[in-house]
Design an enzyme around this catalytic site. Structure first.
Site, short mmCIF file in Angstrom:
data_model
loop_
_atom_site.label_atom_id
_atom_site.label_comp_id
_atom_site.label_asym_id
_atom_site.label_seq_id
_atom_site.Cartn_x
_atom_site.Cartn_y
_atom_site.Cartn_z
N CYS B 95 0.85 -1.34 -0.05
CA CYS B 95 0.11 0.01 0.02
C CYS B 95 1.09 1.24 -0.03
O CYS B 95 1.58 1.59 -1.14
CB CYS B 95 -1.02 -0.06 1.13
SG CYS B 95 -2.38 0.98 0.84
N ARG B 132 -12.24 6.26 -3.37
CA ARG B 132 -11.05 5.52 -3.04
C ARG B 132 -11.62 4.14 -3.48
O ARG B 132 -12.83 3.78 -3.50
CB ARG B 132 -11.09 5.48 -1.48
CG ARG B 132 -10.49 6.70 -0.84
CD ARG B 132 -10.25 6.53 0.70
NE ARG B 132 -9.36 5.46 1.29
CZ ARG B 132 -7.99 5.85 1.09
NH1 ARG B 132 -7.74 7.17 1.05
NH2 ARG B 132 -7.11 5.11 1.59
N HIS B 205 -4.27 -5.52 1.45
CA HIS B 205 -4.37 -5.57 2.88
C HIS B 205 -4.93 -6.98 3.04
O HIS B 205 -5.20 -7.64 1.95
CB HIS B 205 -5.06 -4.50 3.40
CG HIS B 205 -4.38 -3.38 3.46
ND1 HIS B 205 -3.31 -2.92 4.50
CD2 HIS B 205 -4.51 -2.14 2.86
CE1 HIS B 205 -2.87 -1.77 4.06
NE2 HIS B 205 -3.54 -1.32 3.16
#
Lengths: 507, 253
Positions: B95, B132, B205
């Site tokens: 990330c 997002r 993640h």
């Protein structure tokens, strides 16, 4: 739409949802009322006599606000409260509508509202813009000529009122990054919201804002430090007093309101953690960005902190001791916050103590169920810090069996990565761990990697049971008469367990 | 055998379970009798400490934390990290770390934020109106170099992504996987992550490694091969739980 009509319609909706047990009674009436009148909260709360208490923070909102309600009720006050835990704007409005009469009049001494982290700015801006208006008929809104009730009030015509707005800021931990975003961003939003209501209030009235802040959380304490930097309290208070007497005051410091900060915190070295938890967010100074120096940490980033670089440090808390019967350091924080509210209102300490001593936990929070001769105890665990806190408390109670339930629905957050920030490694080998919930396999994997065992066949310590009802049954089978099954569920899993136990599906 | 794993900024660059990657690497080594040392690299750590590492890991971060790291990383640690990655030391950058390793990050307002230039890629934020990219995601490994033999996990990887920036790869770096469902690097070219030498960048993640243990094993194997300069065959572990968890995640997306 006219407020009274909006309330009438919404109240009808509430009655209907209750009659037909449609659920969602906690948000629907508010949602409808807000559609009819976006500023309805302002009108609803104006009849609340004494003031409004807003409780916000990642963990402990529900318990703390319930404690405050119990304290106020013990003192004989009537209270409006969003007890269902619906804590967005629509939940707060719903709670008001349920308590209002058919004419839209809400008669209570106090409003106590727990508010979602992201909703704090909108809720307090709605609340503060009307709190500062008088009640009791001294100032009557003109019947015509003013279309928007939220426009600034006309000059003159105000009597000073003594309604208080109390903001209780508990803590900020990482929680559902996919929904809430980053804790720093939330802290920033709160800071802005506080600044806005203070600007707003200074323009129109001299009602009171009381802040109850956690000194041990640097993110929260920092907000207080910023407030204090803007207003030198002593000068400000004397000016306000002068203002009240009708004297001229220096306009540069005359904010025309009283602001008081009460800090609470724990001062007990025995409670310091021996090793710090990984799920920690704010160990860096918000002022200068350097490492904070902790002489001790209670949990996550709560502790005795200071910055050796810029000199920022934990404000000295005025409220540090409280007696409660609930286990868990986090409940001590909740009780300290509630006690701080009582103290800042100058309530009788003895009566407050009675309320705290008799306090029964809110739903899902150390809530106990009896099943035959065995007990089930729920410890809502919805984020890393909350889970660590629950685990620590439960392990001190020497459990035989733990049931961990992980869901990934909207109220839980869709991302379950956070379980890897929880210190499950603290669970001793001799405790049986049952895992369940929508993401049972994720939880099973987390437990597997937390154990000290070898990677061979599955061991007996870990039991996988996707179905929650069966998981509860398995758990009960694994304990003896008189013993307690400890259940640590995420939010929606907690509701599910209560439904199962309430519906006696497995009893 | 033993490995030293360097974990970059565990106090600042670790959001949302990134620690799980370290836990999985450590356990899977220990279960095979490989001794592991986890070395935490913080702002204060001297560069000499880095030289001892056989495997590198750096996770995601919040904006403020990333800013706090920026100076130390870009001017001190990143040049060393770059040298190590050039020497085939395996790395996993997730990330924010993945973005950080690129040439730059272009916010929707203001100037480009320089990156470490370890990976030939850049990241762009398309404006405050763009959403997002959040959600469960599955992808298929496409890099032949990282083909995993004898694994029931095959080529599938699963994760949870949550990023505002869109990442675009240059010529000198290869994508890690092709997105089956989800967004990946940018939601446009269907690629997810990147591979350069033995270093992996990814938006996943979840965290990435627990439900994709084949990737964990690959990093361990490469680390040992680089360290001991010979071919390494890892002992097969019982991955039944991992497999079930991955399967459940695939069905979830």
């Amino acid at each position: 739409m006219k407020t009274s009509l909006s309330i009438l319609i919404s109240k009808t909706v509430y009655i209907v949802t209750q009659l037909f047990q449609l659920g969602a009674g906690g948000t629907w009436p508010g949602e409808i009322a807000l559609t009819l009148n976006p500023n309805i909260l302002q009108d609803l709360v104006k009849h609340i006599k004494k003031g409004i208490i807003v409780v916000v923070g990642t963990n402990g909102k529900t318990t703390t606000s319930l404690m405050i309600v119990k304290i106020l009720e013990q003192h004989g006050y009537s209270v409006v409260h969003n007890s269902s835990g619906a804590n967005l704007l629509n939940g707060v409005v719903s709670a008001c509508i349920q308590n209002a009469n058919w004419f839209g009049k809400l008669t209570a001494d106090w409003g106590v509202f727990e508010v979602d982290e992201n909703s704090l700015p909108i809720v307090i801006s709605q609340l503060s813009s009307r709190l500062s208006e008088t009640h009791g008929g001294i100032y009557h809104k003109p019947k015509s000529g003013v279309k928007d009730s939220s426009t600034a009030p006309p000059a003159g015509g105000f009597a000073r009122n003594d309604k208080a707005l109390i903001l209780v800021l508990l803590n900020l931990f990482r929680d559902q990054l996919d929904r809430y975003g980053e804790v720093d961003v939330i802290a920033e939003k709160w800071g802005k919201a506080l600044q806005e209501i203070r600007n707003q209030k200074s323009e129109i009235s001299d009602s009171e804002i009381l802040y109850v802040l956690n000194a041990d959380d640097p993110l929260i304490a920092h907000l207080g430090i910023k407030i204090k930097n803007v207003i030198p309290t002593e000068v400000e208070e004397s000016n306000t007093a002068a203002h009240r007497r009708g004297n001229e005051v220096d306009p540069s410091t005359a904010l025309g309101m009283t602001e008081t900060i009460t800090y609470f915190g724990i001062e007990d070295k025995k409670q310091f953690l021996k090793t710090h938890e990984h799920a920690t967010d704010s160990t860096f100074c918000l002022n200068c960005g350097h490492h904070l120096d902790y002489s001790g940490i209670y949990f996550s980033h709560l502790g005795i902190w200071k910055c050796n670089h810029c000199g920022a440090k934990r404000p000295k808390p005025q409220v540090t001791r409280v007696k409660i019967r609930l286990p868990g350091l986090y409940n001590e924080y909740n009780a300290l916050a509630a006690l701080s509210v009582a103290k800042s209102l100058d309530l009788d300490d003895k009566i407050t103590q009675i309320a705290l001593q008799n306090f029964q936990p809110a739903f899902g929070r150390q809530e106990e169920f009896t099943v035959g001769l065995k007990k089930i105890k729920l410890f809502l665990s919805k984020n890393p810090t909350g889970f660590n806190a629950s685990l620590r408390t439960v392990l001190e109670l020497k459990p035989k069996v733990l049931l961990l339930m992980l869901n990934d629905r909207i109220p839980d957050g869709r991302d379950v990565s956070w379980i890897w920030d929880v210190d499950f490694e603290t669970i001793p080998n001799n405790i049986t761990v049952i895992v369940s919930g929508d993401r049972v396999h994720d939880m099973a994997l987390r437990i597997k990697y937390s154990q000290k065992t070898q990677n061979t066949e599955l061991n007996d310590q870990l039991q996988i049971e996707p179905n929650p009802a069966q998981a509860l049954e398995t758990g009960l089978k694994n304990i003896r008469t008189g013993e307690t099954l400890y259940v640590l569920p995420t939010y929606s899993a907690m509701l599910e367990v209560r439904k199962i136990l309430g519906g006696k599906k497995i009893l | 055998m033993n490995l030293t794993i360097s974990w970059f900024y565990p106090d600042l660059m670790s959001t949302y379970g990134d620690r799980g990657n370290i836990i999985v690497l450590k356990k899977r080594c220990e279960w095979r009798g490989i001794e592991v040392k986890i070395q935490e690299i913080t702002l204060e750590s001297p560069l000499s400490q880095l030289g001892e590492s056989d495997l590198l890991f750096m996770g995601g971060a919040q904006d403020r934390q990333q800013k706090l790291v920026s100076d130390d990383f870009l001017h001190k640690k990143a040049p060393v990290m770059k040298k190590m990655i050039e020497k085939n030391i395996p790395a996993l950058l997730v990330c924010a770390a993945y973005q950080f390793a690129g040439h730059y990050y272009q916010p929707y307002q203001g100037e480009k934020i320089p990156g470490a230039g370890i990976f030939d890629l850049y990241t762009k934020h398309l404006g405050d109106q763009t959403k997002r990219q959040i959600g469960n995601v599955t992808a298929e490994l496409i890099n032949s170099k990282f083909r995993i033999k004898n694994s029931k996990f095959g080529k599938i990887i699963v994760g949870f992504e949550n990023h505002g920036g869109r990442t675009y790869l240059g010529k000198n770096i290869k994508p890690l996987a092709k997105v089956i469902k989800g967004f990946g690097n940018n939601g446009e070219d269907d690629y997810e992550g990147a591979i350069y030498k033995n270093a992996i960048g990814s938006y996943f993640h979840g965290p990435l490694l627990p439900k994709n243990p084949h990737l964990a094993d690959l990093l361990i194997q490469k680390a040992l091969e680089v360290k001991y300069q010979r071919e390494i065959k890892l002992v097969t572990l019982n991955d039944e739980l991992e497999f079930q968890a991955q399967k459940a995640a695939v069905n979830k997306v």
